[in-house]
Design an enzyme around this catalytic site. Sequence first.
Site, PDB file in Angstrom:
ATOM      1  N   LYS A  83       0.853  -1.040   0.129  1.00  0.00           N
ATOM      2  CA  LYS A  83      -0.106   0.086   0.119  1.00  0.00           C
ATOM      3  C   LYS A  83       0.951   1.145  -0.037  1.00  0.00           C
ATOM      4  O   LYS A  83       1.823   1.545   1.014  1.00  0.00           O
ATOM      5  CB  LYS A  83      -0.693   0.061   1.424  1.00  0.00           C
ATOM      6  CG  LYS A  83      -2.206   0.696   1.148  1.00  0.00           C
ATOM      7  CD  LYS A  83      -3.018   0.358   2.567  1.00  0.00           C
ATOM      8  CE  LYS A  83      -4.241   1.154   2.317  1.00  0.00           C
ATOM      9  NZ  LYS A  83      -4.805   0.928   3.440  1.00  0.00           N
TER      10      LYS A  83
HETATM   11  C1  E4P Z   1      -8.445   1.523   3.863  1.00  0.00           C
HETATM   12  O1  E4P Z   1      -7.444   1.325   2.883  1.00  0.00           O
HETATM   13  C2  E4P Z   1      -8.320   2.525   4.658  1.00  0.00           C
HETATM   14  O2  E4P Z   1      -7.433   2.336   5.645  1.00  0.00           O
HETATM   15  C3  E4P Z   1      -9.575   2.911   5.468  1.00  0.00           C
HETATM   16  O3  E4P Z   1     -10.754   2.472   4.775  1.00  0.00           O
HETATM   17  C4  E4P Z   1      -9.636   4.408   5.858  1.00  0.00           C
HETATM   18  O4  E4P Z   1     -11.074   4.467   6.488  1.00  0.00           O
HETATM   19  P1  E4P Z   1     -11.397   5.656   7.711  1.00  0.00           P
HETATM   20  O5  E4P Z   1     -11.199   7.064   6.737  1.00  0.00           O
HETATM   21  O6  E4P Z   1     -12.316   5.325   8.261  1.00  0.00           O
HETATM   22  O7  E4P Z   1     -10.026   5.720   8.574  1.00  0.00           O
END
Ligand code: E4P
Length: 214
Positions: A83
């Site tokens: 990522k």
């Molecule tokens: C996904 O890859 C993200 O880490 C996540 O969905 C972020 O979500 P949030 O905006 O609720 O922190």
Amino acid sequence: MEFFIDTGNLEEIKESYRWGIIDGVTTNPSLVAKEGIDQRSLITSISEIVDGPISAEVISTDAPGMLKEAYELAEIHKNVVIKLPMTKEGMVACHELSQKDIKTNITLVFSANQALLAAKNGATYVSPFIGRLDDIGQTGVQLIAEIKDIFDNYAFQTKILAASIRHVDHLKSCALVGADVATIPYKVLNQLFMHPLTTSGLEQFLKDHANSLK
Ligand code: E4P
């Protein structure tokens, strides 16, 4: 549509994987920090539970640092997806990893143009954060629809991974516009099963069955 669970919590992963609906896992530095163990150990443990893509995020901000982390993370298990943030440096790293057939997930995507850049650099997944767009008064799911149209126009293979999902209607909206994947928090996964008419209907069936035995 694939479902990933958006957590670093092993109990949540084990329980939801048991339901048969989970295809993979996404983590981020905030989710890993909550678990109080190092990322390498956590990703190793997740790979022992889930047979599917597991996103592990780099924390470096320069491409050489990102790539060093990426190669170390990719060694943990064949299912690890790197990522990377949607930055110029993240795109440099994405370009190199794509050429080496290492899977990537471009995170913190808030515009269709950012998604287009990730697709051009061969990202495996692009993660538009719909809840955070809603938080600033925009309509997150509209971004998913725009990215879907653009990717279809050019037959990009990059998958749209709807992220920052906060409630069950987010999931339905993403499914309606054709997101390839949604990464969903444990609480929302639980809510997907619920309907008051299912609960009351089941109660009545069980009551009628019990009465028939009297
Ligand atoms: C996904 O890859 C993200 O880490 C996540 O969905 C972020 O979500 P949030 O905006 O609720 O922190």
